[in-house]
Scaffold this motif. Structure first.
Motif, PDB file in Angstrom:
ATOM      1  N   GLU A   1      -2.767  -7.737  15.932  1.00 38.01           N
ATOM      2  CA  GLU A   1      -1.747  -7.525  14.890  1.00 38.01           C
ATOM      3  C   GLU A   1      -2.069  -6.270  14.077  1.00 38.01           C
ATOM      4  O   GLU A   1      -3.221  -6.025  13.736  1.00 38.01           O
ATOM      5  N   THR A   2      -1.032  -5.508  13.770  1.00 43.56           N
ATOM      6  CA  THR A   2      -1.189  -4.352  12.889  1.00 43.56           C
ATOM      7  C   THR A   2      -0.269  -4.433  11.677  1.00 43.56           C
ATOM      8  O   THR A   2      -0.368  -3.612  10.773  1.00 43.56           O
ATOM      9  N   PHE A   3       0.640  -5.423  11.676  1.00 42.85           N
ATOM     10  CA  PHE A   3       1.502  -5.614  10.513  1.00 42.85           C
ATOM     11  C   PHE A   3       1.222  -6.973   9.890  1.00 42.85           C
ATOM     12  O   PHE A   3       1.212  -7.999  10.575  1.00 42.85           O
ATOM     13  N   PHE A   4       0.995  -6.940   8.602  1.00 45.55           N
ATOM     14  CA  PHE A   4       0.839  -8.150   7.802  1.00 45.55           C
ATOM     15  C   PHE A   4       1.706  -7.962   6.568  1.00 45.55           C
ATOM     16  O   PHE A   4       1.859  -6.848   6.067  1.00 45.55           O
ATOM     17  N   HIS A   5       2.286  -9.045   6.077  1.00 45.94           N
ATOM     18  CA  HIS A   5       3.049  -8.937   4.836  1.00 45.94           C
ATOM     19  C   HIS A   5       2.109  -8.639   3.670  1.00 45.94           C
ATOM     20  O   HIS A   5       2.464  -7.890   2.762  1.00 45.94           O
ATOM     21  N   TYR A   6       0.913  -9.234   3.720  1.00 46.78           N
ATOM     22  CA  TYR A   6      -0.079  -9.057   2.657  1.00 46.78           C
ATOM     23  C   TYR A   6      -1.467  -8.980   3.273  1.00 46.78           C
ATOM     24  O   TYR A   6      -1.781  -9.733   4.188  1.00 46.78           O
ATOM     25  N   VAL A   7      -2.284  -8.069   2.752  1.00 46.51           N
ATOM     26  CA  VAL A   7      -3.707  -8.044   3.090  1.00 46.51           C
ATOM     27  C   VAL A   7      -4.465  -8.269   1.792  1.00 46.51           C
ATOM     28  O   VAL A   7      -4.463  -7.414   0.899  1.00 46.51           O
ATOM     29  N   ILE A   8      -5.072  -9.444   1.679  1.00 42.85           N
ATOM     30  CA  ILE A   8      -5.853  -9.792   0.483  1.00 42.85           C
ATOM     31  C   ILE A   8      -7.265  -9.269   0.720  1.00 42.85           C
ATOM     32  O   ILE A   8      -7.955  -9.692   1.643  1.00 42.85           O
ATOM     33  N   THR A   9      -7.650  -8.325  -0.126  1.00 41.44           N
ATOM     34  CA  THR A   9      -8.799  -7.475   0.121  1.00 41.44           C
ATOM     35  C   THR A   9      -9.962  -7.775  -0.821  1.00 41.44           C
ATOM     36  O   THR A   9      -9.760  -7.862  -2.031  1.00 41.44           O
ATOM     37  N   PRO A  10     -11.174  -7.891  -0.281  1.00 44.99           N
ATOM     38  CA  PRO A  10     -12.334  -8.102  -1.145  1.00 44.99           C
ATOM     39  C   PRO A  10     -12.711  -6.815  -1.866  1.00 44.99           C
ATOM     40  O   PRO A  10     -12.468  -5.715  -1.362  1.00 44.99           O
ATOM     41  N   LEU A  11     -13.301  -6.955  -3.030  1.00 45.85           N
ATOM     42  CA  LEU A  11     -13.773  -5.793  -3.777  1.00 45.85           C
ATOM     43  C   LEU A  11     -14.704  -6.245  -4.888  1.00 45.85           C
ATOM     44  O   LEU A  11     -14.725  -7.419  -5.257  1.00 45.85           O
ATOM     45  N   LEU A  12     -15.455  -5.292  -5.386  1.00 47.88           N
ATOM     46  CA  LEU A  12     -16.272  -5.531  -6.574  1.00 47.88           C
ATOM     47  C   LEU A  12     -15.562  -4.989  -7.810  1.00 47.88           C
ATOM     48  O   LEU A  12     -15.698  -5.522  -8.901  1.00 47.88           O
ATOM     49  N   TYR A  13     -14.798  -3.900  -7.615  1.00 49.61           N
ATOM     50  CA  TYR A  13     -14.123  -3.266  -8.737  1.00 49.61           C
ATOM     51  C   TYR A  13     -12.933  -2.476  -8.216  1.00 49.61           C
ATOM     52  O   TYR A  13     -12.937  -1.992  -7.077  1.00 49.61           O
ATOM     53  N   CYS A  14     -11.916  -2.331  -9.066  1.00 55.33           N
ATOM     54  CA  CYS A  14     -10.732  -1.525  -8.758  1.00 55.33           C
ATOM     55  C   CYS A  14     -10.334  -0.801 -10.038  1.00 55.33           C
ATOM     56  O   CYS A  14     -10.291  -1.421 -11.109  1.00 55.33           O
ATOM     57  N   ASP A  15     -10.076   0.503  -9.944  1.00 52.34           N
ATOM     58  CA  ASP A  15      -9.679   1.239 -11.149  1.00 52.34           C
ATOM     59  C   ASP A  15      -8.157   1.219 -11.325  1.00 52.34           C
ATOM     60  O   ASP A  15      -7.440   0.598 -10.541  1.00 52.34           O
ATOM     61  N   GLU A  16      -7.671   1.907 -12.345  1.00 53.27           N
ATOM     62  CA  GLU A  16      -6.247   1.875 -12.699  1.00 53.27           C
ATOM     63  C   GLU A  16      -5.351   2.621 -11.714  1.00 53.27           C
ATOM     64  O   GLU A  16      -4.133   2.606 -11.852  1.00 53.27           O
ATOM     65  N   LYS A  17      -5.945   3.269 -10.721  1.00 49.71           N
ATOM     66  CA  LYS A  17      -5.165   3.968  -9.699  1.00 49.71           C
ATOM     67  C   LYS A  17      -5.187   3.216  -8.369  1.00 49.71           C
ATOM     68  O   LYS A  17      -4.633   3.694  -7.378  1.00 49.71           O
ATOM     69  N   GLY A  18      -5.847   2.071  -8.343  1.00 50.24           N
ATOM     70  CA  GLY A  18      -5.914   1.295  -7.112  1.00 50.24           C
ATOM     71  C   GLY A  18      -7.107   1.643  -6.243  1.00 50.24           C
ATOM     72  O   GLY A  18      -7.253   1.107  -5.142  1.00 50.24           O
ATOM     73  N   ASN A  19      -7.961   2.551  -6.712  1.00 46.74           N
ATOM     74  CA  ASN A  19      -9.163   2.881  -5.949  1.00 46.74           C
ATOM     75  C   ASN A  19     -10.140   1.719  -6.040  1.00 46.74           C
ATOM     76  O   ASN A  19     -10.339   1.139  -7.105  1.00 46.74           O
ATOM     77  N   ARG A  20     -10.771   1.419  -4.921  1.00 51.77           N
ATOM     78  CA  ARG A  20     -11.557   0.206  -4.770  1.00 51.77           C
ATOM     79  C   ARG A  20     -13.023   0.523  -4.547  1.00 51.77           C
ATOM     80  O   ARG A  20     -13.365   1.474  -3.854  1.00 51.77           O
ATOM     81  N   VAL A  21     -13.884  -0.308  -5.135  1.00 51.66           N
ATOM     82  CA  VAL A  21     -15.305  -0.278  -4.821  1.00 51.66           C
ATOM     83  C   VAL A  21     -15.611  -1.592  -4.126  1.00 51.66           C
ATOM     84  O   VAL A  21     -15.429  -2.669  -4.689  1.00 51.66           O
ATOM     85  N   GLY A  22     -16.014  -1.466  -2.854  1.00 46.72           N
ATOM     86  CA  GLY A  22     -16.412  -2.644  -2.096  1.00 46.72           C
ATOM     87  C   GLY A  22     -17.922  -2.673  -1.961  1.00 46.72           C
ATOM     88  O   GLY A  22     -18.646  -2.219  -2.856  1.00 46.72           O
ATOM     89  N   TYR A  23     -18.390  -3.136  -0.817  1.00 43.37           N
ATOM     90  CA  TYR A  23     -19.835  -3.206  -0.586  1.00 43.37           C
ATOM     91  C   TYR A  23     -20.380  -1.938   0.057  1.00 43.37           C
ATOM     92  O   TYR A  23     -21.555  -1.846   0.366  1.00 43.37           O
ATOM     93  N   GLY A  24     -19.518  -0.959   0.294  1.00 36.67           N
ATOM     94  CA  GLY A  24     -19.978   0.332   0.753  1.00 36.67           C
ATOM     95  C   GLY A  24     -20.045   0.525   2.253  1.00 36.67           C
ATOM     96  O   GLY A  24     -20.553   1.535   2.728  1.00 36.67           O
TER      97      GLY A  24
END
Length: 191
Positions: free
Chosen positions: A112-135
């Protein structure tokens, strides 16, 4: 702040939560997600399985709801250093990976390459949607190979209050962030 500093700071903030606090906040994140997005039967959702020892958002609440509502559920699995998508069902068998992540026993990629939603793990997200994950960059690679219409949704206990100073060229921002108190949109309208 730099990603490494934010990773350290938000790992500590998460660790400071009691198990009960983490569960109650996860419930609020789940309720906000359902109220805002109102997922429907037959839709496809890609959702990570939480590492509860790391006090990640308890997405088992989401998975149980989706399966009950006949929403198709796909979870990630790392195979040969690549994130693949496996569709799961109520009777899917799981095993714990070397990283302590419950994963389906199967290695069969759904393709599959299309999903209605991808619920994504993260440690932090800034006000522009940039994400900090586990690297490790698994989700940036994953997002490059999914439909551009996918709604990329981060879930976190904390609202943004600092910018990420070292956003990389290949970083793919989120479309939404769901917290216990808010659903923030980073420019992709709800369709």
């Amino acid at each position: 702040m730099l990603k490494a500093e934010l990773r350290k700071k938000y790992t500590q903030k998460r660790k400071a939560l009691s198990t009960d606090e983490a569960f109650l906040l996860s419930e609020k994140v789940f309720e906000n997600f359902i109220a805002y997005f109102n997922p429907k039967e037959g839709e496809k959702v890609h959702v990570f399985i939480p590492i509860l020892e790391r006090k990640e958002i308890n997405t088992q609440l989401f998975i149980d709801f989706f399966l009950k509502q006949k929403i198709r559920v796909f979870v990630p699995k790392i195979v040969e250093n690549k994130l693949i998508n496996i569709e799961i069902f109520a009777d899917t068998l799981f095993e714990t990976s070397n990283w302590g992540i419950p994963e389906p026993v199967s290695n069969e990629d759904s393709g599959e390459t299309f999903f209605h939603y991808v619920i994504t793990p993260l440690l932090y997200c800034d006000e522009k949607g940039n994400r900090v994950g586990y690297g490790k960059g698994f989700y940036d690679g994953f997002f490059e190979n999914t439909s551009k219409d996918v709604k990329k949704i981060g879930v976190n206990y904390f609202n943004p209050d600092e910018n990420i100073d070292d956003v990389w060229e290949n970083d793919i921002p989120l479309d939404y962030l769901v917290t216990p108190t808010d659903v923030l949109s980073f420019g992709k309208g709800l369709e």
